[in-house]
Design a protein around this motif. Structure first.
Motif, PDB file in Angstrom:
ATOM      1  N   SER A 129       0.827  -1.212   0.000  1.00 42.83           N
ATOM      2  CA  SER A 129       0.000   0.000   0.000  1.00 42.83           C
ATOM      3  C   SER A 129       0.859   1.258   0.000  1.00 42.83           C
ATOM      4  O   SER A 129       0.554   2.239  -0.692  1.00 42.83           O
ATOM      5  CB  SER A 129      -0.946  -0.005   1.206  1.00 42.83           C
ATOM      6  N   GLU A 130       1.959   1.253   0.774  1.00 41.50           N
ATOM      7  CA  GLU A 130       2.849   2.418   0.801  1.00 41.50           C
ATOM      8  C   GLU A 130       3.549   2.613  -0.542  1.00 41.50           C
ATOM      9  O   GLU A 130       3.716   3.745  -1.002  1.00 41.50           O
ATOM     10  CB  GLU A 130       3.898   2.242   1.901  1.00 41.50           C
ATOM     11  N   VAL A 131       3.961   1.514  -1.162  1.00 39.18           N
ATOM     12  CA  VAL A 131       4.629   1.584  -2.462  1.00 39.18           C
ATOM     13  C   VAL A 131       3.673   2.120  -3.525  1.00 39.18           C
ATOM     14  O   VAL A 131       4.039   2.954  -4.355  1.00 39.18           O
ATOM     15  CB  VAL A 131       5.193   0.207  -2.864  1.00 39.18           C
ATOM     16  N   VAL A 132       2.432   1.643  -3.498  1.00 37.33           N
ATOM     17  CA  VAL A 132       1.426   2.125  -4.453  1.00 37.33           C
ATOM     18  C   VAL A 132       1.184   3.619  -4.262  1.00 37.33           C
ATOM     19  O   VAL A 132       1.078   4.382  -5.225  1.00 37.33           O
ATOM     20  CB  VAL A 132       0.114   1.327  -4.304  1.00 37.33           C
ATOM     21  N   SER A 133       1.112   4.060  -3.012  1.00 37.70           N
ATOM     22  CA  SER A 133       0.920   5.482  -2.712  1.00 37.70           C
ATOM     23  C   SER A 133       2.095   6.310  -3.219  1.00 37.70           C
ATOM     24  O   SER A 133       1.916   7.380  -3.811  1.00 37.70           O
ATOM     25  CB  SER A 133       0.739   5.681  -1.210  1.00 37.70           C
ATOM     26  N   GLN A 134       3.316   5.807  -2.999  1.00 33.07           N
ATOM     27  CA  GLN A 134       4.507   6.511  -3.469  1.00 33.07           C
ATOM     28  C   GLN A 134       4.541   6.552  -4.994  1.00 33.07           C
ATOM     29  O   GLN A 134       4.960   7.561  -5.590  1.00 33.07           O
ATOM     30  CB  GLN A 134       5.766   5.823  -2.933  1.00 33.07           C
ATOM     31  N   ARG A 135       4.082   5.482  -5.607  1.00 33.05           N
ATOM     32  CA  ARG A 135       4.030   5.435  -7.078  1.00 33.05           C
ATOM     33  C   ARG A 135       3.101   6.512  -7.626  1.00 33.05           C
ATOM     34  O   ARG A 135       3.432   7.181  -8.611  1.00 33.05           O
ATOM     35  CB  ARG A 135       3.578   4.047  -7.537  1.00 33.05           C
ATOM     36  N   GLU A 136       1.970   6.693  -6.979  1.00 31.68           N
ATOM     37  CA  GLU A 136       1.017   7.729  -7.426  1.00 31.68           C
ATOM     38  C   GLU A 136       1.622   9.127  -7.272  1.00 31.68           C
ATOM     39  O   GLU A 136       1.445  10.001  -8.137  1.00 31.68           O
ATOM     40  CB  GLU A 136      -0.284   7.619  -6.628  1.00 31.68           C
ATOM     41  N   LYS A 137       2.345   9.344  -6.182  1.00 33.08           N
ATOM     42  CA  LYS A 137       3.004  10.642  -5.982  1.00 33.08           C
ATOM     43  C   LYS A 137       4.033  10.899  -7.079  1.00 33.08           C
ATOM     44  O   LYS A 137       4.164  12.020  -7.577  1.00 33.08           O
ATOM     45  CB  LYS A 137       3.688  10.676  -4.613  1.00 33.08           C
ATOM     46  N   ALA A 138       4.770   9.855  -7.453  1.00 32.77           N
ATOM     47  CA  ALA A 138       5.782   9.996  -8.496  1.00 32.77           C
ATOM     48  C   ALA A 138       5.143  10.339  -9.837  1.00 32.77           C
ATOM     49  O   ALA A 138       5.656  11.185 -10.587  1.00 32.77           O
ATOM     50  CB  ALA A 138       6.595   8.706  -8.610  1.00 32.77           C
ATOM     51  N   ILE A 139       4.027   9.701 -10.142  1.00 37.92           N
ATOM     52  CA  ILE A 139       3.337   9.955 -11.405  1.00 37.92           C
ATOM     53  C   ILE A 139       2.793  11.383 -11.453  1.00 37.92           C
ATOM     54  O   ILE A 139       2.859  12.061 -12.485  1.00 37.92           O
ATOM     55  CB  ILE A 139       2.211   8.920 -11.614  1.00 37.92           C
ATOM     56  N   ILE A 140       2.266  11.854 -10.332  1.00 42.28           N
ATOM     57  CA  ILE A 140       1.777  13.241 -10.265  1.00 42.28           C
ATOM     58  C   ILE A 140       2.934  14.225 -10.476  1.00 42.28           C
ATOM     59  O   ILE A 140       2.800  15.225 -11.194  1.00 42.28           O
ATOM     60  CB  ILE A 140       1.090  13.493  -8.911  1.00 42.28           C
ATOM     61  N   SER A 141       4.086  13.920  -9.861  1.00 37.76           N
ATOM     62  CA  SER A 141       5.268  14.767 -10.028  1.00 37.76           C
ATOM     63  C   SER A 141       5.697  14.807 -11.485  1.00 37.76           C
ATOM     64  O   SER A 141       6.052  15.876 -12.022  1.00 37.76           O
ATOM     65  CB  SER A 141       6.412  14.245  -9.158  1.00 37.76           C
ATOM     66  N   GLN A 142       5.644  13.653 -12.156  1.00 37.61           N
ATOM     67  CA  GLN A 142       6.030  13.601 -13.559  1.00 37.61           C
ATOM     68  C   GLN A 142       5.071  14.426 -14.432  1.00 37.61           C
ATOM     69  O   GLN A 142       5.513  15.129 -15.352  1.00 37.61           O
ATOM     70  CB  GLN A 142       6.057  12.158 -14.052  1.00 37.61           C
ATOM     71  N   ALA A 143       3.784  14.339 -14.139  1.00 41.39           N
ATOM     72  CA  ALA A 143       2.794  15.092 -14.922  1.00 41.39           C
ATOM     73  C   ALA A 143       3.074  16.590 -14.846  1.00 41.39           C
ATOM     74  O   ALA A 143       2.978  17.312 -15.852  1.00 41.39           O
ATOM     75  CB  ALA A 143       1.383  14.768 -14.436  1.00 41.39           C
ATOM     76  N   LYS A 144       3.447  17.080 -13.666  1.00 39.74           N
ATOM     77  CA  LYS A 144       3.771  18.501 -13.504  1.00 39.74           C
ATOM     78  C   LYS A 144       5.025  18.867 -14.304  1.00 39.74           C
ATOM     79  O   LYS A 144       5.100  19.922 -14.936  1.00 39.74           O
ATOM     80  CB  LYS A 144       3.964  18.828 -12.029  1.00 39.74           C
ATOM     81  N   ASP A 145       6.022  17.959 -14.259  1.00 40.37           N
ATOM     82  CA  ASP A 145       7.245  18.201 -15.018  1.00 40.37           C
ATOM     83  C   ASP A 145       6.960  18.229 -16.517  1.00 40.37           C
ATOM     84  O   ASP A 145       7.505  19.066 -17.255  1.00 40.37           O
ATOM     85  CB  ASP A 145       8.292  17.130 -14.708  1.00 40.37           C
ATOM     86  N   ASN A 146       6.137  17.303 -16.969  1.00 41.39           N
ATOM     87  CA  ASN A 146       5.812  17.243 -18.398  1.00 41.39           C
ATOM     88  C   ASN A 146       5.155  18.531 -18.883  1.00 41.39           C
ATOM     89  O   ASN A 146       5.404  18.997 -19.996  1.00 41.39           O
ATOM     90  CB  ASN A 146       4.905  16.049 -18.689  1.00 41.39           C
ATOM     91  N   GLN A 147       4.310  19.107 -18.040  1.00 42.82           N
ATOM     92  CA  GLN A 147       3.678  20.375 -18.399  1.00 42.82           C
ATOM     93  C   GLN A 147       4.710  21.490 -18.560  1.00 42.82           C
ATOM     94  O   GLN A 147       4.521  22.427 -19.339  1.00 42.82           O
ATOM     95  CB  GLN A 147       2.653  20.769 -17.336  1.00 42.82           C
ATOM     96  N   ALA A 148       5.829  21.351 -17.831  1.00 37.97           N
ATOM     97  CA  ALA A 148       6.908  22.341 -17.919  1.00 37.97           C
ATOM     98  C   ALA A 148       7.906  22.001 -19.025  1.00 37.97           C
ATOM     99  O   ALA A 148       8.891  22.725 -19.220  1.00 37.97           O
ATOM    100  CB  ALA A 148       7.633  22.447 -16.580  1.00 37.97           C
ATOM    101  N   GLY A 149       7.668  20.879 -19.720  1.00 39.41           N
ATOM    102  CA  GLY A 149       8.498  20.528 -20.871  1.00 39.41           C
ATOM    103  C   GLY A 149       9.668  19.614 -20.610  1.00 39.41           C
ATOM    104  O   GLY A 149      10.560  19.481 -21.449  1.00 39.41           O
ATOM    105  N   PHE A 150       9.705  18.973 -19.449  1.00 42.71           N
ATOM    106  CA  PHE A 150      10.790  18.023 -19.189  1.00 42.71           C
ATOM    107  C   PHE A 150      10.250  16.849 -18.386  1.00 42.71           C
ATOM    108  O   PHE A 150       9.066  16.800 -18.038  1.00 42.71           O
ATOM    109  CB  PHE A 150      11.959  18.705 -18.462  1.00 42.71           C
ATOM    110  N   GLY A 151      11.096  15.871 -18.094  1.00 36.27           N
ATOM    111  CA  GLY A 151      10.671  14.678 -17.365  1.00 36.27           C
ATOM    112  C   GLY A 151      11.844  14.027 -16.668  1.00 36.27           C
ATOM    113  O   GLY A 151      12.876  14.673 -16.442  1.00 36.27           O
ATOM    114  N   PRO A 152      11.733  12.747 -16.321  1.00 39.93           N
ATOM    115  CA  PRO A 152      12.835  12.067 -15.627  1.00 39.93           C
ATOM    116  C   PRO A 152      14.033  11.883 -16.546  1.00 39.93           C
ATOM    117  O   PRO A 152      13.894  11.836 -17.767  1.00 39.93           O
ATOM    118  CB  PRO A 152      12.219  10.712 -15.249  1.00 39.93           C
ATOM    119  N   SER A 153      15.210  11.799 -15.949  1.00 39.78           N
ATOM    120  CA  SER A 153      16.416  11.554 -16.750  1.00 39.78           C
ATOM    121  C   SER A 153      16.349  10.143 -17.329  1.00 39.78           C
ATOM    122  O   SER A 153      15.964   9.187 -16.650  1.00 39.78           O
ATOM    123  CB  SER A 153      17.673  11.719 -15.890  1.00 39.78           C
ATOM    124  N   ILE A 154      16.701  10.029 -18.593  1.00 38.16           N
ATOM    125  CA  ILE A 154      16.656   8.756 -19.317  1.00 38.16           C
ATOM    126  C   ILE A 154      18.047   8.499 -19.896  1.00 38.16           C
ATOM    127  O   ILE A 154      18.658   9.421 -20.450  1.00 38.16           O
ATOM    128  CB  ILE A 154      15.627   8.797 -20.471  1.00 38.16           C
TER     129      ILE A 154
END
Length: 325
Positions: free
Chosen positions: A175-200
């Motif tokens: 349950s904690e991992v799933v919650s953390q996963r959702e937080k990470a996805i929300i963080s990525q969505a905000k970054d994408n709106q700013a034109g960048f994302g996670p390092s690849i």
């Protein structure tokens, strides 16, 4: 100018072969030390004898571990073979002496005490180290797509030896991992709106140019701040730096009044020890840890005393009366 050109050629050779940025930094530091050891002479002027001198000095004077000496050797072999296009013959140098010590482990009560003194995010990270047997870098490098909450498993990618492996995800952490996963996805969505994302990694970025917009590539534990990716020069969000977790852990160990020397790796040692203590087959533990040789895993049998199973101290076979005081 020559040193700058050599540095650039080294970086290019490493990146073309898909090595990690950390490996790039490590190789560069060892090569710099090798050059300084020989009074700033260019490596083209240095040959097998000078390499042997340096490696022997590391063992005899610096008294480094065999692993450290091997990393230095790997860095120099890479430099001469891949950058300078020169081949070594058989090197004759003094090998470093192995350190014969048993790793520090924590019992479950000590682990609980430390976890109780950590904030939620860092508590989850340390729980994954202890519950899954992960190295700290393996944990921080986890991406959303590496988590399978349905099967309670984690895929650990590009580990030591460039191998992938699967390890268990404790049901108590799902349950904690799933919650953390959702937080990470929300963080990525905000970054994408700013034109960048996670390092690849550059090779993957070329193959999947839109990966930075796909949730599966987001880090589970993203850094609070974005930064310029050193290998691409582009803005990106990397994973949390391990020093953040290390500092938090140090405070928690002190608050829990644990007198042992505890690092992030201590929890991986404790994971293996507790599995063996509970009767788990050593081959299973080897697979979960990702060890290529079972001999590496066998060190934990010494910690729990299995090496001396069935052997009693002669003192336990006699009865004696304590002297009166």
């Amino acid at each position: 100018m020559a040193q700058r050109r050599l540095r650039d050629e080294l970086h290019e050779a490493i990146r073309v072969r898909g090595y990690s940025y950390r490996t790039e930094q490590t190789y560069y530091l060892w090569i710099c030390q090798f050059v300084r050891f020989h009074h700033m002479r260019h490596p083209k002027e240095l040959h097998e004898h000078e390499v042997e001198q340096y490696l022997t000095w590391l063992a005899a004077q610096r008294q480094v571990s065999p692993g450290t000496q091997r990393i230095a050797l790997n860095a120099l072999v890479f430099l001469y073979k891949q950058v300078l296009h020169l081949e070594f013959g058989q090197l004759n140098f003094q090998p470093a002496k192995p350190n014969k010590y048993l790793p520090t482990v924590l019992n479950p009560a000590e682990v609980s005490a430390i976890l109780a003194n950590l904030e939620a995010r860092d508590r989850l990270i340390i729980s994954l180290l202890y519950g899954c047997g992960l190295r700290i870098n393996e944990c921080l490098n986890l991406r959303v797509g590496d988590i399978d909450s349905q099967r309670s498993s984690i895929t650990v990618r590009n580990t030591k030896g460039k191998r992938d492996r699967t390890t268990l995800l404790p049901k108590s952490l799902v349950s904690e991992v799933v919650s953390q996963r959702e937080k990470a996805i929300i963080s990525q969505a905000k970054d994408n709106q700013a034109g960048f994302g996670p390092s690849i990694p550059p090779a993957l970025a070329r193959k999947y140019p839109n990966a930075w917009q796909e949730p599966c590539w987001m880090y589970m534990f993203p850094s609070i701040q974005s930064s310029i990716e050193p290998m691409t020069g582009k803005l990106a969000r990397h994973h949390l730096h391990r020093s953040v977790v290390q500092k938090s852990l140090k405070r928690a160990v002190k608050a829990a009044s644990i007198s042992k020397r505890v690092t992030c790796h201590t929890f991986r040692h404790s994971f293996a020890t507790e599995l063996l203590r509970s009767g788990t087959d050593i081959r299973t533990v080897q697979e979960l840890l990702g060890h290529s040789d079972v001999k590496t895993t066998q060190i934990y049998t010494h910690i729990i005393g299995e090496h001396y199973a069935g052997t009693n101290s002669p003192l336990d076979t006699i009865a004696f009366a304590a002297p009166h005081t």
